[in-house]
Design an enzyme around this catalytic site. Structure first.
Site, PDB file in Angstrom:
ATOM      1  N   ASP A 128      -8.847  -2.503  -7.973  1.00 30.98           N
ATOM      2  CA  ASP A 128      -7.629  -2.134  -7.249  1.00 30.98           C
ATOM      3  C   ASP A 128      -7.060  -3.380  -6.575  1.00 30.98           C
ATOM      4  OD1 ASP A 128      -5.896  -1.329  -5.044  1.00 30.98           O
ATOM      5  OD2 ASP A 128      -6.595   0.710  -5.403  1.00 30.98           O
ATOM      6  N   ASP A 188      -6.512  -3.060  -2.673  1.00 32.20           N
ATOM      7  CA  ASP A 188      -7.764  -3.072  -1.914  1.00 32.20           C
ATOM      8  C   ASP A 188      -8.416  -4.454  -1.945  1.00 32.20           C
ATOM      9  OD1 ASP A 188      -7.642  -0.449  -1.075  1.00 32.20           O
ATOM     10  OD2 ASP A 188      -8.822   0.319  -2.754  1.00 32.20           O
TER      11      ASP A 188
HETATM   12  C1  PRP Z   1      -0.966   0.307  -7.666  1.00 33.92           C
HETATM   13  C2  PRP Z   1      -0.292  -0.975  -8.117  1.00 33.92           C
HETATM   14  C3  PRP Z   1       1.031  -0.502  -8.621  1.00 33.92           C
HETATM   15  C4  PRP Z   1       0.708   0.845  -9.178  1.00 33.92           C
HETATM   16  C5  PRP Z   1       0.593   0.727 -10.664  1.00 33.92           C
HETATM   17  O1  PRP Z   1      -0.522   0.668  -6.408  1.00 33.92           O
HETATM   18  O2  PRP Z   1      -0.169  -1.931  -7.116  1.00 33.92           O
HETATM   19  O3  PRP Z   1       2.030  -0.414  -7.614  1.00 33.92           O
HETATM   20  O4  PRP Z   1      -0.544   1.262  -8.619  1.00 33.92           O
HETATM   21  O5  PRP Z   1       0.379   1.951 -11.236  1.00 33.92           O
HETATM   22  P1  PRP Z   1       1.398   2.646 -12.233  1.00 33.92           P
HETATM   23  O6  PRP Z   1       1.882   1.602 -13.207  1.00 33.92           O
HETATM   24  O7  PRP Z   1       0.532   3.694 -12.897  1.00 33.92           O
HETATM   25  O8  PRP Z   1       2.511   3.246 -11.426  1.00 33.92           O
HETATM   26  P2  PRP Z   1      -1.293   1.718  -5.478  1.00 33.92           P
HETATM   27  O9  PRP Z   1      -0.776   3.107  -5.684  1.00 33.92           O
HETATM   28  O10 PRP Z   1      -2.763   1.546  -5.631  1.00 33.92           O
HETATM   29  O11 PRP Z   1      -0.801   1.339  -4.030  1.00 33.92           O
HETATM   30  P3  PRP Z   1      -1.142   0.040  -3.145  1.00 33.92           P
HETATM   31  O12 PRP Z   1      -0.503  -1.137  -3.826  1.00 33.92           O
HETATM   32  O13 PRP Z   1      -0.485   0.387  -1.857  1.00 33.92           O
HETATM   33  O14 PRP Z   1      -2.640  -0.096  -3.040  1.00 33.92           O
END
Ligand code: PRP
Length: 206
Positions: A197, A200
């Site tokens: 992630d 994180d």
């Molecule tokens: C993650 C990443 C992207 C998204 C990608 O964010 O940073 O924004 O998921 O996924 P997708 O292509 O399936 O839409 P996350 O929801 O983990 O949030 P964060 O960046 O706040 O941790």
């Protein structure tokens, strides 16, 4: 158009980024460095106007950027991609868009958007390390197009083939600059082999 970087420095640094033993401080440094290298490639077609410059020895032909640049980090993980570019292009404007991915549906949920009513920049660089299902990137670019932005590029670190296909289908005019296209998404929507992630790992919240 999809541009997967072939640069040896990108490959080297991406390997360190993936390593599960890389700590958040080092991870942030690598995100910054890889982003700079990708942005160098992504900005190769920016417009310039010719200007003259006085050197100590005479007059030389010079150039200055003609395009105003907007950096659009997708919160949270895109934040770590801003500062390196900003040092190189201090005149860029930064517009934040907050989206998180619902863990159950994998659909993006918008929680922050403070764009002004009319666009103030000519070229938008959307910054998000991960292009997984592509939902977040498509939603962000929908927002920017509704805002009136016309030249948009996506800059990311890792992509799944599914995310590339979804983004290309929704926004075929948006070039995708990525360090590496990985194998696939797993059943909880994570890129495999990926890097975990990205939010994180940058913010130490894993
Ligand atoms: C993650 C990443 C992207 C998204 C990608 O964010 O940073 O924004 O998921 O996924 P997708 O292509 O399936 O839409 P996350 O929801 O983990 O949030 P964060 O960046 O706040 O941790």
């Amino acid at each position: 158009m999809v541009f997967e970087s072939q640069h040896p420095l990108v490959k080297h640094k991406l390997t360190l980024l993936r390593d599960k033993n890389t700590n958040p401080k080092k991870f942030r440094e690598l995100v910054r460095e890889i982003t700079l290298l990708l942005t160098y490639e992504a900005t190769a077609d920016l417009g310039v106007t010719q200007v003259s410059v006085e050197t100590p020895m005479g007059t030389a032909v010079g150039h200055e950027l003609a395009d105003t640049i907007g950096l659009i980090p997708v919160l949270r993980a895109g934040l770590g991609m801003v500062n390196g570019i900003w040092e190189m292009m201090p005149g860029a404007e930064v517009w934040h868009i907050g989206l998180y991915r619902d863990e159950r549906t994998l659909k993006p949920v918008s929680y922050y958007n403070k764009l002004p009513t009319a666009p103030t920049v000519q070229v938008c660089l959307v910054l998000d390390p991960m292009l997984a299902t592509g939902g977040s990137a498509v939603a962000t670019i929908d927002i920017l197009k509704n805002w009136g932005a016309t030249r948009i590029k996506f800059v990311g670190l890792l992509a799944a083939p599914e995310g590339i296909a979804t983004l290309q289908e929704a926004h075929p005019d948006v070039p995708i600059h990525i360090a590496k296209i990985d194998e696939r998404l797993n059943d909880v929507g994570f890129i495999v082999p990926g890097l975990g992630d990205a939010g994180d790992r940058q913010f130490g919240t894993g």
